[in-house]
Design a protein around this motif. Structure first.
Motif, mmCIF file in Angstrom:
data_model
loop_
_atom_site.group_PDB
_atom_site.id
_atom_site.type_symbol
_atom_site.label_atom_id
_atom_site.label_comp_id
_atom_site.label_asym_id
_atom_site.label_seq_id
_atom_site.Cartn_x
_atom_site.Cartn_y
_atom_site.Cartn_z
ATOM 1 N N GLU A 436 0.839 -1.206 0.000
ATOM 2 C CA GLU A 436 0.000 0.000 0.000
ATOM 3 C C GLU A 436 0.871 1.251 0.000
ATOM 4 O O GLU A 436 1.981 1.256 0.531
ATOM 5 C CB GLU A 436 -0.850 0.054 1.285
ATOM 6 C CG GLU A 436 -2.080 -0.787 1.245
ATOM 7 C CD GLU A 436 -2.882 -0.655 2.541
ATOM 8 O OE1 GLU A 436 -2.819 0.404 3.210
ATOM 9 O OE2 GLU A 436 -3.553 -1.640 2.884
ATOM 10 N N THR A 438 0.959 5.170 1.404
ATOM 11 C CA THR A 438 0.323 5.986 2.436
ATOM 12 C C THR A 438 1.167 7.244 2.632
ATOM 13 O O THR A 438 2.213 7.402 1.984
ATOM 14 C CB THR A 438 0.192 5.181 3.747
ATOM 15 O OG1 THR A 438 -0.513 5.973 4.697
ATOM 16 C CG2 THR A 438 1.535 4.789 4.335
ATOM 17 N N GLU A 454 1.534 7.743 10.428
ATOM 18 C CA GLU A 454 0.695 7.944 9.244
ATOM 19 C C GLU A 454 -0.189 9.166 9.424
ATOM 20 O O GLU A 454 -0.692 9.424 10.525
ATOM 21 C CB GLU A 454 -0.208 6.721 9.072
ATOM 22 C CG GLU A 454 0.339 5.754 8.084
ATOM 23 C CD GLU A 454 -0.620 4.614 7.840
ATOM 24 O OE1 GLU A 454 -0.780 3.798 8.766
ATOM 25 O OE2 GLU A 454 -1.184 4.550 6.727
ATOM 26 N N GLU A 457 -3.471 12.221 3.556
ATOM 27 C CA GLU A 457 -2.712 12.760 2.413
ATOM 28 C C GLU A 457 -2.808 14.285 2.427
ATOM 29 O O GLU A 457 -3.908 14.837 2.529
ATOM 30 C CB GLU A 457 -3.304 12.207 1.114
ATOM 31 C CG GLU A 457 -2.526 12.645 -0.086
ATOM 32 C CD GLU A 457 -2.995 11.902 -1.350
ATOM 33 O OE1 GLU A 457 -2.589 12.312 -2.422
ATOM 34 O OE2 GLU A 457 -3.770 10.935 -1.223
#
Ligand code: SAM
Length: 463
Positions: A436, A438, A454, A457
């Protein structure tokens, strides 16, 4: 042909560069296609193939230690065949068979296509009854060497066995036409051979359809690639435009082929990552000349400016050799100056290693630099390059970067990934998320790698 009641089992162990990792995948593909199971441990195998590097003496010593260890396994299982493949096999050839008599097979980089037939000659995986008929002594004593360099062999049409995951190595070129005076590569891998551009793009398309999103184009001087009028910048652009490919990298380029066109494609194609490996080798013109690198420090600095102007913030890495025969203390200091001027994000540093047969071995004996002095230069270079790397990375704490999750990290519940600029980041995440993309806020750095969290975006900056 020998009939085996069960599938034969091969284990491939890799030493050296990305090209070797890719060659191991090629050997695994060839063996699987011909009926072998690829296993994860030498204990489970009928044949162990140790795929080797010859770039430095140190790399070869490690392999000699490893095959001697594998001989312990062969004592428990006399039917086990130990094979040494790749650059060291090509360089040492039959000498290796004599020095390590338990090694039964050496195969150079152009001998992989016929591996199944070669192994059949050694009765790999033949059932025990048959092996007794042949007689253990005869079987043990048999040794083979496949060492022909073949200017036409580029393994076109063969499938690599790739481990599942988002990234794939794509060999586009084998061998090397340069004659850098320190380097063994042209002598163990032969001259430059390029694969057809159509084939490369078709392979990338197929990989993208199967879920691969990142590819790294491989070659000894990858950017000198040329196939029927298609040069490297064109191939790079075509690969970058394959649907589904989000990241394209390439290694190792030669500074002389970092052309305006290449930099334009790198800057223009969103999939091409903002990272360039630029092997400088030295920061002194006299040393570069004697290395036969065919560029000057001034030229390198121009290339660095060109690339940074086109891609501000691009990460640069390099290879440096210290204590090349005849390198004076002042010339070594020039290399340190180059490091301080360019400020590479990462440097792979080496002490010159004498490789028999290379032109540098013919330099006057008094030019060769003693172990202590060479080691002191290496230590100083590492200190300087690590300090620069650490300063750069500390200044990057606080950035939010796109990360491709590549693997489970060492600590439970964490994953490891890489930014487009080739920086390694560790953060909380499940291993199921490998593959993925991220966004991660870089919160801390060891100086070399990052830890982060994390985040959503980030919104695009309004123009
Ligand atoms: N053709 C590739 C290139 O130019 O990048 C060769 C890659 S080689 C695996 C990586 C690095 O090993 C070279 O860039 C060089 O810095 C180093 N190297 C090659 N020969 C060496 C030698 N004889 N002693 C020490 N380092 C060496």
């Amino acid at each position: 042909m020998i009939q085996s009641p069960r599938r034969k089992r091969a284990y491939v162990e890799t030493y050296g560069c990305q090209m070797n990792i890719s060659d191991s995948e090629l050997m695994e593909g060839i063996l699987e296609e011909s009926g072998y199971d690829i296993v994860d441990a030498p204990e489970d195998a009928d044949v162990v193939l140790v795929n080797t590097c010859a770039i430095r003496e140190h790399a070869e010593k490690r392999v000699l230690g490893r095959v001697s260890q594998l001989n312990g396994l062969k004592r428990e299982n006399p039917d086990l065949v130990i094979a040494v493949t790749g650059c060291m096999a090509q360089r040492m050839g039959e000498k290796l068979l004599r020095e390590a008599p338990y090694v039964q097979l050496v195969v150079g980089p152009d001998g992989y296509r016929s591996l199944p037939e070669t192994l059949a000659k050694l009765d790999v995986g033949a059932d025990v009854g048959l092996s007794h008929e042949i007689g253990k002594a005869g079987r043990k004593g048999r040794q083979l060497a496949v060492l022909t360099l073949d200017m036409d062999e580029n393994y076109q049409g063969l499938e690599q066995r790739r481990s599942e995951g988002p990234s794939a190595w794509i060999p586009i070129q084998r061998g090397c036409d340069h004659r850098c005076t320190f380097c063994i590569v042209p002598y163990v891998r032969g001259g430059e051979k390029n694969r057809s551009a159509k084939d490369v793009v078709a392979e990338v398309r197929g990989l993208a359809e199967s879920g691969v999103t990142e590819v790294t184009l491989l070659g000894q001087t990858v950017n000198s690639y040329l196939w029927e009028g298609v040069d490297f910048p064109h191939l790079l652009r075509d690969v970058a435009r394959v649907d589904g490919i989000r990241r394209v990298r390439f290694t190792s380029p030669h500074p002389n082929d970092v052309s305006d066109e290449l930099v334009e494609v790198m800057a223009a194609e969103p999939a091409v990552c903002e990272h360039l490996h630029l092997p400088a080798q030295s920061g002194n013109d006299r040393t570069l000349k004697r290395m036969l690198r065919r560029y000057t420090v001034g030229y390198l600095l121009e290339k660095v400016s060109l690339v940074r102007e086109a891609m501000p913030g691009i990460a640069l890495s390099t290879d440096i050799i210290v204590a090349f025969p005849g390198e004076t203390e002042d010339e070594f200091r020039d290399t340190l100056d180059l490091m301080r001027t360019v400020r590479f994000d990462e440097a792979f540093t080496y002490k010159y290693s004498l490789r028999a047969g290379t032109p540098a071995t013919r330099l006057p004996a008094e030019d060769f630099i003693g172990g202590d002095e060479a080691q002191a230069r290496l230590v100083e270079l590492i200190e300087v390059s690590r300090a620069i790397q650490s300063e750069i990375n500390h200044a990057e704490v606080g950035r939010i970067d796109e990360v491709l999750i590549e693997a489970e990290a060492r600590d439970l519940g964490q994953v490891r990934g890489r930014t487009r600029r080739n920086k390694v980041v560790v953060f909380d995440g499940e291993v199921a998320r490998v593959g993925e993309y991220t966004h991660v806020a870089l919160e801390r750095t060891t100086g070399a790698t990052f830890a982060g969290s994390e985040v959503a975006e980030p919104l695009p900056v309004p123009v």
